[in-house]
Enzyme design. Sequence first.
Site: not given
Length: 331
Positions: A63, A67, A75, A77, A92, A192
């Site tokens: 994840r 994200h 990058d 970030s 987040n 999953t």
Amino acid sequence: MKRSSCYNGYSLFLTMLMLCVVSRSQLTTDFYSTTCPKLLQTVRKEVQKAIKSETRMAASLIRLHFHDCFVNGCDASVLLDGSDGEKFALPNINSARGFEVVEAIKTAVESQCSGVVSCADILAIAARDSVLLSGGKSWRVLLGRRDGLVANQTGANAKLPSPFEDVDTIINKFAAVGLNITDVVALSGAHTIGQAKCATFNTRLFNFSGTGAPDSTMESSMVSDLQTLCPLTDDGNKTTSLDRNSTDLFDSHYFQNLVNNKGLLTSDQELFSSTNLTTKDLVQTYSTNQSLFLDDFANSMIRMGNISPLTGSSGEIRKKCSVVNSLDETQ
């Protein structure tokens, strides 16, 4: 005539030079073969250690890569500290996790080859290893990304798909970063494994879309189970498996759940229950063809990992993944 010949020769030289620069800036599977030859083994060892300590960490690392790539490109970030960072964006905050694992991997890699490997590349490798170590298929990770210098909290709020969104909205968000409908369905299959908080799906349990009743597309026994787990008086922080009955194995069971109206999130079940025939057909196909799903997932991860990477002299190689180098040096 002479002048034209010289001009043409010069143009050819510039063209060849540009092609050379472009080709060198592309991501490659062997980017660190000489500068950090033990990179892949080092990352694998740390990911194994993290998953052994907490099985859920595999999903969390996948994840983080997802994200990251959807905001500013791949990058790293998402890893940057600061109240205006992506860590505190709505998708987040109190949700994205595994930052300490990434820092542990970075520390181990730095001990092997200091100042060479980007945090963005570490995220990409860790995501691949998390899939593999959970029973999924491996792929050769393209490498050569550099780390960004700024986070983008506003972008994270706007660009990251939400568990409450419909299929068309999510498809548009994927298209905005160059990904297609197959990528939408295949990458959703990452659910999953992993967990979700009650707050991300409890709107489906009691008063869905103002109807005063649960979401009719959720199987009745599942509704009952989840109402017990997530009562209206709860704070929404309890968690449950995204993939019922196949919690920690990276397989196609998630899609079988969708076919049987057992998708947990609105954004999951919408892939099968909406009027979008393309996503519905793909869900049906993946539910009976695990090999195709695993192949498509790997290919989609490669495509996602190639979203607007910083290469060449752009960005930097962070010493610590949570801060840019200029700040790191002052701490």
